[in-house]
Write a protein that holds these residues in place. Structure first.
Motif, PDB file in Angstrom:
ATOM      1  N   THR A 286       0.853  -1.182   0.000  1.00 43.13           N
ATOM      2  CA  THR A 286       0.000   0.000   0.000  1.00 43.13           C
ATOM      3  C   THR A 286       0.888   1.230   0.000  1.00 43.13           C
ATOM      4  O   THR A 286       1.997   1.211   0.548  1.00 43.13           O
ATOM      5  CB  THR A 286      -0.931   0.033   1.230  1.00 43.13           C
ATOM      6  N   GLN A 287       0.403   2.286  -0.611  1.00 44.17           N
ATOM      7  CA  GLN A 287       1.212   3.488  -0.748  1.00 44.17           C
ATOM      8  C   GLN A 287       0.312   4.720  -0.723  1.00 44.17           C
ATOM      9  O   GLN A 287      -0.768   4.726  -1.319  1.00 44.17           O
ATOM     10  CB  GLN A 287       1.971   3.410  -2.068  1.00 44.17           C
ATOM     11  N   VAL A 288       0.760   5.740  -0.020  1.00 43.21           N
ATOM     12  CA  VAL A 288       0.058   7.019  -0.026  1.00 43.21           C
ATOM     13  C   VAL A 288       1.076   8.092  -0.391  1.00 43.21           C
ATOM     14  O   VAL A 288       2.216   8.063   0.068  1.00 43.21           O
ATOM     15  CB  VAL A 288      -0.627   7.303   1.346  1.00 43.21           C
ATOM     16  N   GLY A 289       0.675   8.988  -1.250  1.00 42.60           N
ATOM     17  CA  GLY A 289       1.584  10.035  -1.705  1.00 42.60           C
ATOM     18  C   GLY A 289       0.923  11.397  -1.668  1.00 42.60           C
ATOM     19  O   GLY A 289      -0.310  11.521  -1.687  1.00 42.60           O
ATOM     20  N   TYR A 290       1.760  12.414  -1.618  1.00 43.74           N
ATOM     21  CA  TYR A 290       1.289  13.799  -1.634  1.00 43.74           C
ATOM     22  C   TYR A 290       2.158  14.523  -2.650  1.00 43.74           C
ATOM     23  O   TYR A 290       3.377  14.615  -2.472  1.00 43.74           O
ATOM     24  CB  TYR A 290       1.442  14.400  -0.234  1.00 43.74           C
TER      25      TYR A 290
ATOM     26  N   SER B 290       5.150  16.204 -12.515  1.00 47.68           N
ATOM     27  CA  SER B 290       4.740  16.276 -11.115  1.00 47.68           C
ATOM     28  C   SER B 290       5.869  15.754 -10.235  1.00 47.68           C
ATOM     29  O   SER B 290       6.712  14.969 -10.676  1.00 47.68           O
ATOM     30  CB  SER B 290       3.461  15.466 -10.865  1.00 47.68           C
ATOM     31  N   VAL B 291       5.873  16.212  -9.009  1.00 54.20           N
ATOM     32  CA  VAL B 291       6.832  15.724  -8.026  1.00 54.20           C
ATOM     33  C   VAL B 291       6.046  15.371  -6.769  1.00 54.20           C
ATOM     34  O   VAL B 291       5.106  16.071  -6.399  1.00 54.20           O
ATOM     35  CB  VAL B 291       7.941  16.773  -7.742  1.00 54.20           C
ATOM     36  N   GLY B 292       6.399  14.238  -6.149  1.00 54.59           N
ATOM     37  CA  GLY B 292       5.617  13.806  -4.992  1.00 54.59           C
ATOM     38  C   GLY B 292       6.421  13.003  -4.001  1.00 54.59           C
ATOM     39  O   GLY B 292       7.421  12.361  -4.341  1.00 54.59           O
ATOM     40  N   LEU B 293       5.965  13.051  -2.771  1.00 57.39           N
ATOM     41  CA  LEU B 293       6.550  12.288  -1.675  1.00 57.39           C
ATOM     42  C   LEU B 293       5.631  11.108  -1.400  1.00 57.39           C
ATOM     43  O   LEU B 293       4.426  11.284  -1.224  1.00 57.39           O
ATOM     44  CB  LEU B 293       6.671  13.186  -0.440  1.00 57.39           C
ATOM     45  N   GLN B 294       6.188   9.887  -1.385  1.00 49.95           N
ATOM     46  CA  GLN B 294       5.385   8.675  -1.221  1.00 49.95           C
ATOM     47  C   GLN B 294       5.839   7.900   0.008  1.00 49.95           C
ATOM     48  O   GLN B 294       7.032   7.714   0.233  1.00 49.95           O
ATOM     49  CB  GLN B 294       5.515   7.789  -2.462  1.00 49.95           C
ATOM     50  N   LEU B 295       4.864   7.462   0.792  1.00 45.78           N
ATOM     51  CA  LEU B 295       5.112   6.614   1.951  1.00 45.78           C
ATOM     52  C   LEU B 295       4.435   5.276   1.675  1.00 45.78           C
ATOM     53  O   LEU B 295       3.256   5.238   1.333  1.00 45.78           O
ATOM     54  CB  LEU B 295       4.532   7.259   3.217  1.00 45.78           C
ATOM     55  N   GLY B 296       5.197   4.180   1.802  1.00 47.30           N
ATOM     56  CA  GLY B 296       4.645   2.882   1.466  1.00 47.30           C
ATOM     57  C   GLY B 296       4.898   1.828   2.528  1.00 47.30           C
ATOM     58  O   GLY B 296       5.850   1.926   3.313  1.00 47.30           O
ATOM     59  N   TYR B 297       4.020   0.816   2.531  1.00 47.44           N
ATOM     60  CA  TYR B 297       4.172  -0.330   3.422  1.00 47.44           C
ATOM     61  C   TYR B 297       4.031  -1.579   2.577  1.00 47.44           C
ATOM     62  O   TYR B 297       3.046  -1.751   1.850  1.00 47.44           O
ATOM     63  CB  TYR B 297       3.104  -0.316   4.518  1.00 47.44           C
ATOM     64  N   SER B 298       5.037  -2.453   2.659  1.00 44.07           N
ATOM     65  CA  SER B 298       5.062  -3.669   1.861  1.00 44.07           C
ATOM     66  C   SER B 298       5.091  -4.884   2.781  1.00 44.07           C
ATOM     67  O   SER B 298       5.908  -4.951   3.690  1.00 44.07           O
ATOM     68  CB  SER B 298       6.306  -3.643   0.964  1.00 44.07           C
ATOM     69  N   ARG B 299       4.202  -5.820   2.527  1.00 44.52           N
ATOM     70  CA  ARG B 299       4.090  -7.029   3.352  1.00 44.52           C
ATOM     71  C   ARG B 299       4.874  -8.156   2.704  1.00 44.52           C
ATOM     72  O   ARG B 299       4.830  -8.323   1.485  1.00 44.52           O
ATOM     73  CB  ARG B 299       2.600  -7.400   3.445  1.00 44.52           C
ATOM     74  N   ASN B 300       5.622  -8.940   3.497  1.00 41.83           N
ATOM     75  CA  ASN B 300       6.301 -10.107   2.954  1.00 41.83           C
ATOM     76  C   ASN B 300       6.616 -11.086   4.084  1.00 41.83           C
ATOM     77  O   ASN B 300       7.274 -10.724   5.057  1.00 41.83           O
ATOM     78  CB  ASN B 300       7.583  -9.715   2.224  1.00 41.83           C
ATOM     79  N   ASN B 301       6.144 -12.327   3.940  1.00 46.39           N
ATOM     80  CA  ASN B 301       6.334 -13.333   4.994  1.00 46.39           C
ATOM     81  C   ASN B 301       7.779 -13.788   5.130  1.00 46.39           C
ATOM     82  O   ASN B 301       8.225 -14.132   6.212  1.00 46.39           O
ATOM     83  CB  ASN B 301       5.456 -14.565   4.708  1.00 46.39           C
ATOM     84  N   TYR B 302       8.520 -13.797   4.019  1.00 45.30           N
ATOM     85  CA  TYR B 302       9.862 -14.374   4.031  1.00 45.30           C
ATOM     86  C   TYR B 302      10.956 -13.313   4.144  1.00 45.30           C
ATOM     87  O   TYR B 302      11.905 -13.462   4.906  1.00 45.30           O
ATOM     88  CB  TYR B 302      10.076 -15.230   2.777  1.00 45.30           C
ATOM     89  N   GLN B 303      10.847 -12.236   3.388  1.00 47.54           N
ATOM     90  CA  GLN B 303      11.855 -11.181   3.433  1.00 47.54           C
ATOM     91  C   GLN B 303      11.581 -10.183   4.562  1.00 47.54           C
ATOM     92  O   GLN B 303      12.427  -9.380   4.890  1.00 47.54           O
ATOM     93  CB  GLN B 303      11.894 -10.425   2.094  1.00 47.54           C
TER      94      GLN B 303
END
Length: 198
Positions: free
Chosen positions: A56-60, A71-84
């Motif tokens: 998931t990612q949210v940007g402004y 365009s220029v933007g700042l993005q904050l993301g969360y990535s799910r992974n069971n192994y890594q």
């Protein structure tokens, strides 16, 4: 952990002047919401990849110019992974977004970011002849490259909504001495939401 939060803060401070420059444009700011699937690639002969997991990612961001071709933007993301291990990242991405056939918005983006990869379990580190508990996370740098196609745009009350499909490749640097850069790919569906000018 605190050092990595400080690094993210420093990255944000470095990015701030770019955002300040963007404020000079009279175009409204834009909220960018996206979700999709993320996968780690192993750069070996067979080019295997891990099972896709949720990202998931949210940007402004700030579209620039009357035609909003950049365009220029700042993005904050969360990535799910069971192994890594799960990951939290912050990145600055600049995009060129030309429009073809009056409605299709093509996007090509490039940026720089910082990621904290959280291990799924506490790693063991061999130090001076003994095994010790290591850090529960690893900090890495990433260089996102994004390709996207979207629809410009749907008008809803006082808002302009641009749905899009994006593929973002994020090579990770310093992840491992043997795997650098380690490619991560995100395939996402997103919405760019912008208030219309009054």
């Amino acid at each position: 952990m605190y050092k990595n939060l400080i690094r993210m803060l420093v990255l944000f401070t470095v990015i701030l002047p770019f955002q300040t420059q963007a404020q000079r444009s009279d175009e409204p700011w834009q909220l960018d919401l996206a979700a999709g699937l993320s996968s780690y690639y192993a750069p070996v002969k067979s080019l295997n990849w891990s099972r896709p997991e949720l990202v998931t990612q949210v940007g402004y961001g700030k579209p620039l110019g009357s035609r909003q071709l950049f365009s220029v933007g700042l993005q904050l993301g969360y990535s799910r992974n069971n192994y890594q291990g799960d990951a939290l990242y912050l990145q600055l991405v600049g995009q060129i977004t030309p429009v073809i056939a009056n409605k299709l918005e093509l996007g090509l983006g490039l940026g720089f970011g910082y990621r904290m990869a959280l291990y799924p379990s506490r790693p063991q580190v061999y130090d001076q002849g003994k095994w010790k508990e290591g850090k529960a996370f690893k900090s890495v740098y990433q260089v996102p490259v994004q390709l996207s196609i979207g629809y410009r745009s749907i008008l809803l009350h006082n808002y302009t909504i641009r749905p899009y499909l994006a593929y973002q490749l994020q090579p990770l640097f310093r992840y491992s001495p043997d795997l650098s850069p380690l490619p991560v790919s995100n395939t996402m569906l997103g919405l760019k939401i912008q208030q219309t000018k009054k």
